[in-house]
Every structure is written in structure tokens, then in C-alpha cells.
Write an enzyme that holds these catalytic residues in place. Structure first.
Site, mmCIF file in Angstrom:
data_model
loop_
_atom_site.group_PDB
_atom_site.id
_atom_site.type_symbol
_atom_site.label_atom_id
_atom_site.label_comp_id
_atom_site.label_asym_id
_atom_site.label_seq_id
_atom_site.Cartn_x
_atom_site.Cartn_y
_atom_site.Cartn_z
ATOM 1 N N ASP A 30 0.844 -1.189 0.000
ATOM 2 C CA ASP A 30 0.000 0.000 0.000
ATOM 3 C C ASP A 30 0.880 1.240 0.000
ATOM 4 O O ASP A 30 1.701 1.437 0.906
ATOM 5 C CB ASP A 30 -0.939 0.008 1.214
ATOM 6 C CG ASP A 30 -2.113 0.955 1.006
ATOM 7 O OD1 ASP A 30 -2.409 1.296 -0.162
ATOM 8 O OD2 ASP A 30 -2.730 1.365 2.006
ATOM 9 N N HIS B 64 -4.135 13.845 1.181
ATOM 10 C CA HIS B 64 -4.364 12.963 2.333
ATOM 11 C C HIS B 64 -3.149 13.013 3.270
ATOM 12 O O HIS B 64 -3.299 13.164 4.490
ATOM 13 C CB HIS B 64 -4.608 11.530 1.851
ATOM 14 C CG HIS B 64 -4.670 10.519 2.960
ATOM 15 N ND1 HIS B 64 -5.738 10.431 3.832
ATOM 16 C CD2 HIS B 64 -3.781 9.560 3.354
ATOM 17 C CE1 HIS B 64 -5.514 9.451 4.699
ATOM 18 N NE2 HIS B 64 -4.330 8.909 4.439
ATOM 19 N N GLU C 187 -10.597 3.847 3.652
ATOM 20 C CA GLU C 187 -9.682 4.683 2.873
ATOM 21 C C GLU C 187 -9.972 4.453 1.398
ATOM 22 O O GLU C 187 -9.888 3.319 0.913
ATOM 23 C CB GLU C 187 -8.218 4.369 3.212
ATOM 24 C CG GLU C 187 -7.811 4.905 4.582
ATOM 25 C CD GLU C 187 -6.300 4.846 4.847
ATOM 26 O OE1 GLU C 187 -5.575 4.150 4.115
ATOM 27 O OE2 GLU C 187 -5.865 5.515 5.817
ATOM 28 N N GLU D 223 -9.168 4.221 -2.188
ATOM 29 C CA GLU D 223 -7.947 4.030 -2.970
ATOM 30 C C GLU D 223 -8.268 3.325 -4.286
ATOM 31 O O GLU D 223 -9.365 2.783 -4.459
ATOM 32 C CB GLU D 223 -6.939 3.157 -2.198
ATOM 33 C CG GLU D 223 -6.599 3.692 -0.816
ATOM 34 C CD GLU D 223 -5.352 3.040 -0.198
ATOM 35 O OE1 GLU D 223 -4.549 2.433 -0.940
ATOM 36 O OE2 GLU D 223 -5.202 3.150 1.030
ATOM 37 N N ASP E 205 -8.969 0.399 1.921
ATOM 38 C CA ASP E 205 -7.978 0.001 2.925
ATOM 39 C C ASP E 205 -8.563 0.290 4.310
ATOM 40 O O ASP E 205 -8.361 1.355 4.891
ATOM 41 C CB ASP E 205 -6.688 0.799 2.688
ATOM 42 C CG ASP E 205 -5.650 0.539 3.764
ATOM 43 O OD1 ASP E 205 -5.694 -0.541 4.382
ATOM 44 O OD2 ASP E 205 -4.802 1.426 3.984
ATOM 45 N N ARG F 268 -8.494 3.374 13.480
ATOM 46 C CA ARG F 268 -7.634 4.529 13.804
ATOM 47 C C ARG F 268 -7.094 4.488 15.226
ATOM 48 O O ARG F 268 -5.974 4.960 15.479
ATOM 49 C CB ARG F 268 -8.422 5.824 13.589
ATOM 50 C CG ARG F 268 -8.913 6.040 12.182
ATOM 51 C CD ARG F 268 -7.783 6.106 11.184
ATOM 52 N NE ARG F 268 -8.271 6.326 9.828
ATOM 53 C CZ ARG F 268 -7.526 6.150 8.746
ATOM 54 N NH1 ARG F 268 -6.266 5.749 8.849
ATOM 55 N NH2 ARG F 268 -8.033 6.356 7.554
ATOM 56 N N GLN G 88 -4.357 1.927 15.278
ATOM 57 C CA GLN G 88 -3.248 2.472 14.483
ATOM 58 C C GLN G 88 -2.425 3.491 15.279
ATOM 59 O O GLN G 88 -1.197 3.460 15.277
ATOM 60 C CB GLN G 88 -3.822 3.128 13.212
ATOM 61 C CG GLN G 88 -2.769 3.609 12.230
ATOM 62 C CD GLN G 88 -3.413 4.250 10.974
ATOM 63 O OE1 GLN G 88 -4.640 4.384 10.883
ATOM 64 N NE2 GLN G 88 -2.593 4.633 10.022
ATOM 65 N N LYS H 144 -4.594 -2.371 10.108
ATOM 66 C CA LYS H 144 -4.888 -2.380 8.669
ATOM 67 C C LYS H 144 -5.083 -3.780 8.116
ATOM 68 O O LYS H 144 -5.758 -3.950 7.102
ATOM 69 C CB LYS H 144 -3.699 -1.764 7.916
ATOM 70 C CG LYS H 144 -3.410 -0.313 8.255
ATOM 71 C CD LYS H 144 -4.211 0.585 7.375
ATOM 72 C CE LYS H 144 -3.717 2.015 7.484
ATOM 73 N NZ LYS H 144 -4.499 2.876 6.586
ATOM 74 N N THR I 189 -8.956 -5.856 3.558
ATOM 75 C CA THR I 189 -8.859 -4.875 2.478
ATOM 76 C C THR I 189 -9.870 -5.320 1.430
ATOM 77 O O THR I 189 -9.833 -6.471 1.000
ATOM 78 C CB THR I 189 -7.446 -4.874 1.848
ATOM 79 O OG1 THR I 189 -6.479 -4.685 2.881
ATOM 80 C CG2 THR I 189 -7.299 -3.773 0.810
ATOM 81 N N GLU J 110 -10.324 12.340 7.979
ATOM 82 C CA GLU J 110 -10.212 13.701 7.448
ATOM 83 C C GLU J 110 -11.562 14.412 7.447
ATOM 84 O O GLU J 110 -11.649 15.580 7.827
ATOM 85 C CB GLU J 110 -9.661 13.656 6.020
ATOM 86 C CG GLU J 110 -8.246 13.145 5.919
ATOM 87 C CD GLU J 110 -7.932 12.655 4.505
ATOM 88 O OE1 GLU J 110 -7.509 13.457 3.676
ATOM 89 O OE2 GLU J 110 -8.140 11.452 4.244
#
Ligand code: CA
Length: 431
Positions: A133, A140, A205, A207, A239, A243, A246, A259, A263, A380
């Protein structure tokens, strides 16, 4: 009817808003759900249907020069098909296009074997030996960096290196498969002891995924001008990120259990050849350094970009209960969001001699656009969970709740070209 399309005898492929016109022809792997004896097959999406390619050779004469390539479909060896030469891939694509075109001589033979997409279960399109990844979305990286390091949001290496990490391929799942809220270690605040519980900050996420076709030998880097020969095609990628886990685990070695629990990817590989009409220049803004020479070329500057529009939809359990459609919460665009082109990601990955193999998947990194409503994660969008977004029905979200369904969509559109789409990447969170 889309006036520009060359047209297919599968009439749904000729509709203007269709993701899978005859100009697309993405590859996927499926089995028919209503047939208890059905085995997996490789096929191409056409309109709302699929043309099975596995065992096609039993029904129609495959030209001699394509027989070896089509044998990979019969053997269910998609990865081996992905590794064939660019020239052979183009010939196969042209042959399949002829079969499905409005003037096809084979319509009567093929009509009984096409299958509606609502009658199949989609699998991963190929075996995925390795997953990397990247972190190519500069907005971002800036948004997340400003939460962690307001004085220097972008790390000093960002403008020079396509930053990435090795992910985990065992937990990659196709669209339609639910994910379980992961449990993990986190802590409430600095100085407090950690605890172990289901994540409270589950996030997506947005992607794109890049599939490798042709491999490179270990120890042999890939030149930037040859990188695209290794680029087979793309999918949408989510993804999943916890949080809270993480934030606690990522120092000093980066993402791990926050993570690797799942996926999600869309099940169709849109090939590089289908994306060709949507190419665009890939120029570095004047306020950023030019890439080092191994990542730079005239070709990459002229054609390195691809315009791909992205959308995020959210459907909560309440919306489902009230039979309300998913709400679109974000739109973005790949070539505006990404700082590194696909050729640069491939070249950098192999620059130390690392060998890439057919079926390897590379995530681009979260593709947030420059505007506030173009961000590719809830982290975000809600400013770290501090400003929940408001949905219809009076609901709010800081992070995802059980019963939420996240849907990513992507498509390419350009004047004078037939629109093509990626389908969707849809996942529901269960407790
Ligand atoms: Ca990511």
C-alpha cells in the site's frame, strides 16, 4: 443508446450510464449461484451480464495464435494470463470485442451462455501473491500529517520517495463480503495503560488498486519508461483502518493490525488498455521538486496520468430499514489526488531489485482531493472524529458503526469517449 459506442448485441452494454460497455471488458472470476454444480469461471463484464471465457473454446473456434492465451482461462490461471505479453493481451481483447460486437457472427452461440451479474457470486479476480500500500495521495498525507505534526505536515521524504509499506494479501476480500469489526490494543490517552477492545474508530480509505502483469526478475529494476508494460489493470480498493489501534501501534514501524484485518476490492480488473483513452499529462507543480531521474521521463510527463473519478457512498442500517438509497458523501479524482503516477510507483517498488509478480496488488494510498468535500477517509472528513458528518434521517457519523455499508464507485469520462466504470466496492460492517 450511447451514440459513440461501437455497440454490442448485449443491449444493456449500450446504455449511456453503463459501467461495462464493449470498450471496457474488465476481467473477473465468478460462479453461478443458482447452479449447485457450477464451478468458478473467468469472464468479462458486458453491460449487466458476463461472458464466460472459461470453456469458451468448447463452443467456438479460438484462433490458433490465441489458443495458448485462452487456455489460461480454461485452466483458471488468471495470473498466467496477466503475465502474457502486451501484444497477446491486445489480440485477446480485440477477439473478445469482436465476439460481443453488434456484428458478431457468434451471437447465436454466445447468447445462451452469457449470465446476468445478479445471478453470480464474484470472487477475487486472481491470486494476489503480495500486496503493497502506497501513500501517493498528497492531500491525504498533508491532512493526516497536519493532525500529527502541524508545524511540518508533509514529512521531508514525501516529495522525493513514493512512500509505502508491505500489506497483507491473505485478508483481501472482494466486494460484497462483510467485515467484522476488529478487536485490538489501544489506549485512551497518553500516560494511561492500554486496553483490548473492539475498535471505536473504524474508518475506510478510498484508494485504487494497481495489478501487476508481467513480472521482473529479482535484482533487475524496472525502468520508468518500461513500467507500464508491467501494469495489467486497476480496481477500486478500500484500505480498512482502525484509527485507535493504528495510533497506538504504529510507532515506530508503521501500520500493522490496524490495517491487516481486511482490504476490500472491486471484483473487476479494468485493464490498462481500456483506460488508455483517459490518459493525461502528469506534471509536477512548480512549487515541488522534480522527481529524481530514475522516476522521471518525458513519456510519464505526457501520458502518466489517468482521469478516474471516484465516489464514496454510505448507507446506514436505518437507511436500509427505511429502504432509502445510500447517500453520496464524497467525490474525488485520481489524477488530481495522487502525487506519483502508476509508472513511478512500479518503478520505485522495483528500483532496489525487488521482484514484482503477476497478480501483485499495489494500493495507491488514500485519494483525497484538494477540497474539503473530496477527502477519502472519515478521519479527514470529521477532523479526527471531532466534527461528525450529518446524514439524512438525523443520523451522524464520526467513524463507522455496525450495520453501515460503505460503497466506493469509480468511472472514467471524457468528451468524445465512451464512459467506462469500475463497478463498485461494497462492504458492510458487522459486529
Ligand atoms: Ca492506505
Amino acid at each position: 443508446m450511447n451514440q459513440q459506442t461501437i455497440g454490442s448485441w448485449v443491449s444493456s452494454a449500450n446504455m449511456e450510464s453503463c459501467d461495462f460497455p464493449i470498450e471496457n471488458l474488465p476481467y473477473g472470476c465468478f460462479h453461478a449461484v443458482q447452479d449447485p454444480l457450477a464451478s468458478k469461471k473467468i469472464g468479462v463484464a458486458i453491460g449487466s451480464h458476463i461472458l464466460p471465457l472459461t470453456d469458451l473454446s468448447k463452443l467456438i473456434e479460438i484462433p490458433l495464435h490465441l489458443k495458448n492465451s485462452f487456455q489460461h482461462f480454461d485452466d483458471l490461471k488468471m495470473n498466467e494470463f496477466m503475465a502474457i505479453s502486451n501484444h497477446e493481451q491486445v489480440l485477446c481483447r480485440e477477439f473478445i470485442k469482436d465476439l460481443l460486437s453488434i456484428n458478431s457472427k457468434n451471437q447465436a452461440i454466445l447468447e445462451p451462455i452469457i449470465i446476468h451479474q445478479s445471478e453470480v457470486k464474484m470472487h477475487l479476480p486472481c491470486e494476489i501473491p503480495d500486496f503493497t500500500d502506497f501513500y501517493a495521495g498528497i492531500y491525504h498525507a498533508t491532512n493526516v500529517g497536519s493532525m500529527l505534526r502541524p508545524e511540518q505536515p508533509l514529512a521531508p521524504n514525501y516529495q522525493w520517495i513514493p512512500v509505502g509499506y508491505h500489506g497483507r494479501s491473505s485478508s483481501i476480500i472482494p466486494s460484497g463480503v462483510n467485515i467484522k469489526r476488529p478487536i485490538g490494543q489501544t489506549r485512551a490517552s497518553e500516560g494511561k495503560p492500554p486496553y483490548f477492545q473492539p475498535t471505536r474508530r473504524l474508518d475506510y480509505e478510498l484508494e485504487l488498486g494497481v495489478f501487476i502483469g508481467k513480472s521482473n526478475e529479482q535484482g533487475v529494476p524496472i525502468l520508468v519508461d518500461e513500467a507500464e508494460e508491467h501494469f495489467f489493470g486497476m480496481c477500486i480498493l478500500n484500505d480498512w483502518s482502525a484509527r485507535d489501534i493504528q495510533a497506538w501501534e504504529a510507532v515506530p514501524l508503521g501500520p500493522f493490525l490496524a490495517k491487516n484485518f481486511a482490504t476490500s476490492i472491486s471484483p473487476w480488473i479494468v485493464t490498462r488498455h481500456a483506460l488508455e483513452p483517459f490518459r493525461k499529462a502528469w506534471l509536477r507543480a512548480d512549487n515541488f521538486p522534480q522527481p529524481l531521474s530514475y522516476l522521471n521521463s518525458k513519456n510519464n510527463e505526457l501520458f502518466g496520468g489517468i482521469e478516474i473519478h471516484l465516489e464514496i457512498y454510505l448507507q446506514t442500517a436505518l437507511m436500509k430499514e427505511k429502504q432509502l438509497p445510500a447517500e453520496r458523501i464524497v467525490t474525488s479524482e485520481f489524477s488530481k489526488a495522487a502525487y506519483w503516477s502508476i509508472a513511478q510507483l512500479i518503478t520505485h517498488h522495483a528500483s532496489n531489485g525487488c521482484n514484482l509478480n503477476a497478480g501483485d496488488l499495489m494500493g495507491t494510498g488514500t485519494l483525497s482531493g484538494p477540497m474539503e468535500q473530496e477527502v477519502g477517509s472519515l478521519l479527514e472528513l470529521t477532523r479526527g472524529g471531532k466534527e461528525p458528518i450529518e446524514l439524512g434521517q438525523g443520523e451522524k457519523r464520526s467513524f463507522l458503526e455496525n450495520g453501515d455499508t460503505v460503497i466506493f464507485k469509480a468511472y472514467c469520462k471524457k468528451d468524445g469517449q465512451v464512459r467506462i466504470g469500475f463497478g463498485e466496492c461494497r462492504t458492510t460492517i458487522v459486529g
